[in-house]
Design a protein around this motif. Sequence first.
Motif, PDB file in Angstrom:
ATOM      1  N   ALA A 620     113.436 -55.840   0.264  1.00 21.34           N
ATOM      2  CA  ALA A 620     114.037 -55.127   1.416  1.00 21.34           C
ATOM      3  C   ALA A 620     115.481 -54.290   0.909  1.00 21.34           C
ATOM      4  N   LEU A 621     115.998 -54.671   0.082  1.00 19.36           N
ATOM      5  CA  LEU A 621     117.161 -54.003  -0.391  1.00 19.36           C
ATOM      6  C   LEU A 621     117.165 -53.565  -1.839  1.00 19.36           C
ATOM      7  N   THR A 622     118.219 -53.013  -2.543  1.00 18.60           N
ATOM      8  CA  THR A 622     118.288 -52.586  -3.746  1.00 18.60           C
ATOM      9  C   THR A 622     117.770 -53.460  -4.724  1.00 18.60           C
ATOM     10  N   VAL A 623     116.872 -52.938  -5.679  1.00 19.06           N
ATOM     11  CA  VAL A 623     116.417 -53.967  -7.115  1.00 19.06           C
ATOM     12  C   VAL A 623     117.461 -53.726  -7.923  1.00 19.06           C
ATOM     13  N   THR A 624     118.124 -54.673  -8.371  1.00 21.98           N
ATOM     14  CA  THR A 624     119.231 -54.476  -9.161  1.00 21.98           C
ATOM     15  C   THR A 624     119.198 -54.532 -10.746  1.00 21.98           C
ATOM     16  N   GLN A 625     118.009 -55.176 -11.038  1.00 17.12           N
ATOM     17  CA  GLN A 625     117.485 -55.104 -12.575  1.00 17.12           C
ATOM     18  C   GLN A 625     116.056 -55.778 -12.560  1.00 17.12           C
ATOM     19  N   MET A 626     115.700 -55.001 -13.542  1.00 17.66           N
ATOM     20  CA  MET A 626     114.286 -55.235 -13.981  1.00 17.66           C
ATOM     21  C   MET A 626     113.974 -55.574 -15.375  1.00 17.66           C
ATOM     22  N   SER A 627     112.720 -56.452 -15.668  1.00 13.98           N
ATOM     23  CA  SER A 627     112.773 -56.568 -17.098  1.00 13.98           C
ATOM     24  C   SER A 627     111.262 -56.943 -17.506  1.00 13.98           C
ATOM     25  N   PHE A 628     110.443 -56.166 -18.548  1.00 12.92           N
ATOM     26  CA  PHE A 628     109.250 -56.465 -18.799  1.00 12.92           C
ATOM     27  C   PHE A 628     109.221 -57.762 -19.778  1.00 12.92           C
ATOM     28  N   SER A 629     108.246 -58.532 -19.718  1.00  9.10           N
ATOM     29  CA  SER A 629     107.963 -59.661 -20.531  1.00  9.10           C
ATOM     30  C   SER A 629     107.509 -59.371 -21.966  1.00  9.10           C
ATOM     31  N   PRO A 630     108.329 -59.811 -22.849  1.00 15.23           N
ATOM     32  CA  PRO A 630     108.060 -59.175 -24.429  1.00 15.23           C
ATOM     33  C   PRO A 630     106.450 -58.911 -24.866  1.00 15.23           C
TER      34      PRO A 630
END
Length: 823
Positions: A620-630
């Motif tokens: 609902a609000l800003t996505v602050t960080q993302m990470s793909f699994s190795p």
Amino acid sequence: MAAHIIQTCHVACSANRTPNVVSWSRGGTIAFGTCNSVALYDPQERRVVCMLNGHTHRVNAVQWVHRENSAPESHLVSGGSDGRLLIWAAKNGKFVQLVECKGHTGPICAVDALYTHADTRILVVSAASDSTVRLWLCSDAKQAECLHTLSFGSGFMMDVSLALLPGTKVPVLACGGDDSRVHLYVQSRDQLRRVMTLQGHEDWVRGVAWTSVGGELLLASCSQDCLIRVWRLCAKSGKDARTSTEEEEEEDADSVIKMKEDVFQVQEERDVPSVFAVSLETVLAGHENRVYGVHWQPPSHAGGKLQQPLRLLSASMDKTMIVWAPEEGSGVWVEQVRVGEVGGNTLGFYGCQMSPDGSMILAHAFHGALHLWCRDQQEHGEWRPGVVLSGHFDAVQDLSWDPEGDFLLSVGSDQTTRLFTRWRRKDGKTATWHEISRPQIHGYDMQCLAMVGRFQFVSGADEKVLRVFQAPRNFVENFANISGNSKEKLLASSNRAGLPEGASTPALGLSNKAVFQGDLESRTQGDQERISSVSDQYQESYFHPVNMTEPPPEDHLLQNTLWPEVQKLYGHGFEMFCLASDSARTVVASACKASKAEHASVLLWSAATWRRLQALPCHALTVTQMSFSPDSRFLLAVSRDRTWSLWRRDPASSADFSLHAHTTKDTAVHTRIIWSCDWTHDSRYFVTSSRDKKVIVWGPCTADRSADSPHMKPCSSILDVGDSATAVAFCPQRCSHDRLVVAVGVESGKVLLYGWTPGGPADGGQDWIRLGETDASQSHTLAVKRLRWRPIAEDEEATSCVQLASAGADHAVKIFSIKEDAL
């Protein structure tokens, strides 16, 4: 234990954008203010040897306390925007805070100091924006006393300088301010008494500096009127002690041209009054813009005696530094050396310093960069640019290692993207980290980046567009020369046939335009014949290919190390906030600032075609960080709405992701914004960190989890780190006892190391163990924005350390080495 297992490998930073913030010691160490810290830089080893953290706001003034015999200094003075004046002292090879002088109510802009009472006490003078100049007396007993306060009403003093009157122990103070005058004060019974005002400048006086020559004092003053004035102060005998009026009458009678002298008297305790005269020695005109700094060459030992060379260094906003000296025969002051920048879109220099032996000169520029020139002893004394430290001059927002771990990319609010790598010198000296490229110089504050392959990255700024950059041929060749990698292997891995030579930014443009070999050849052939209109007189390309074997100076970084922009990605409705790419370098995920769910979707892009693949709505609000699994099977996103979402890649279609698990307002464990997330090396667990001071590990993650079981519970106890956890990263290597190492960055600037044992007893936090933390000198002074562990390079020599890079809001990029056996 923390101080032993964590070692600072590199600190990339820049000087604050104030005039008096750099000082070069007689021992060879350069001290400069960077954000809220004072950095001690060794120009011989080419690295920051120590960071002094004590100020709470920007450091504006730094000054070593020089000894009369030019021995290495043991005290340093710093003043900041927090109104604090700190004295640092060398104790057991390290500098520690000795005493704080409290009294100023505004930012301190200039400081100076000298030893009194047989080097047992330090007399310090400070000028601040509260329109006062204060005189302090500090002792080794950690006591500081304010002896006197000068108030200038609504005026400001821009610089101050202390010296001892010739043949006495009486301090004389010079103050230059916004009234275009230089005020002279002497200390009498612990009070400052004004004895003279020197007039002549027609604009603000920006710098003043004393030096002692042959029993006399020389004072250099520089101003925004582009001129430098040198004044001579000498002791007068009784019969020569006449007033300026008497001298004028004598001049009229004899019709002899003499320089006007102003005299004043000083009386030491129980001594006969001494008379001193001040006259104008010379006016130096050579700069074309405001002169912000002057610095005398330090005294040196020659023939067993301490001698003061008559050489003056000046720095100006016209982007030049000039070395002035009197001619041997006539004694007329002339320009000996002029160095500086040509071209570019930057402003000039704020200040200058000269090395103890006069063989190197240093300036710091409007954008924080240090500029070093060295005199070549073999090439008839020619001056050439030297290798010096560089870094961001505003908050560093994100960083990323290249897949091989050979170089580090960072982006910051200073609107630049910078690339750091190790310089492996052929002389066998220890490799040091340096900035060798500035791939992007933008018009918006940079916010995020993601590596896509070895020599390609995507960056996002405070705009709605994502930009893709690819390394040019000239960078790949220079990177191979500096880092010691094989040039053929690097070119083979970067599509040699289609590589441009470099890139340049057109006037008023934001996109880096590729420059090919044909463009360079056509530019050199028949340039004059091709000028058919006014627009043809101005080059579109400012790039010139340079073959580098050492890290480049600032002007090369600005113009010759850009990467061409190969693609723009449109789709977001607001400013970019975070980016991530998978380990296979096939998919890039992006998110922007959002206050509504419709703008908070994560967008997926194909790294092959740069087409949009999918939108992932959940938050609902800003996505602050993302990470793909190795293993690239999962994508994790954390948000300002205090929840996280886990997306699973469809094995049948590598481009399709579906929601695998998530938390809601009811199931969320975090009670504040989630700032950061990361995966374990085996893709089984992930960690989240939040403003609520909690760090939590979740999992295990399996690809066959039922779609109707979207909720996942923590598999660790809740770790309270005591401060807002702004960054988190799992070490890519499993340590002994099956323990996983987690690095946590907090808002105060510390980096904490914890060990977590999967499947361990979670009651009472027994599954967590604290391994160490950065000490006061290693920590950032503001929030840690990002942590990234360095991948192990294939050609890396056997080592017992792992390396961690951190980005801070204090303008610094730091690389830490951590001993594996201690983990």
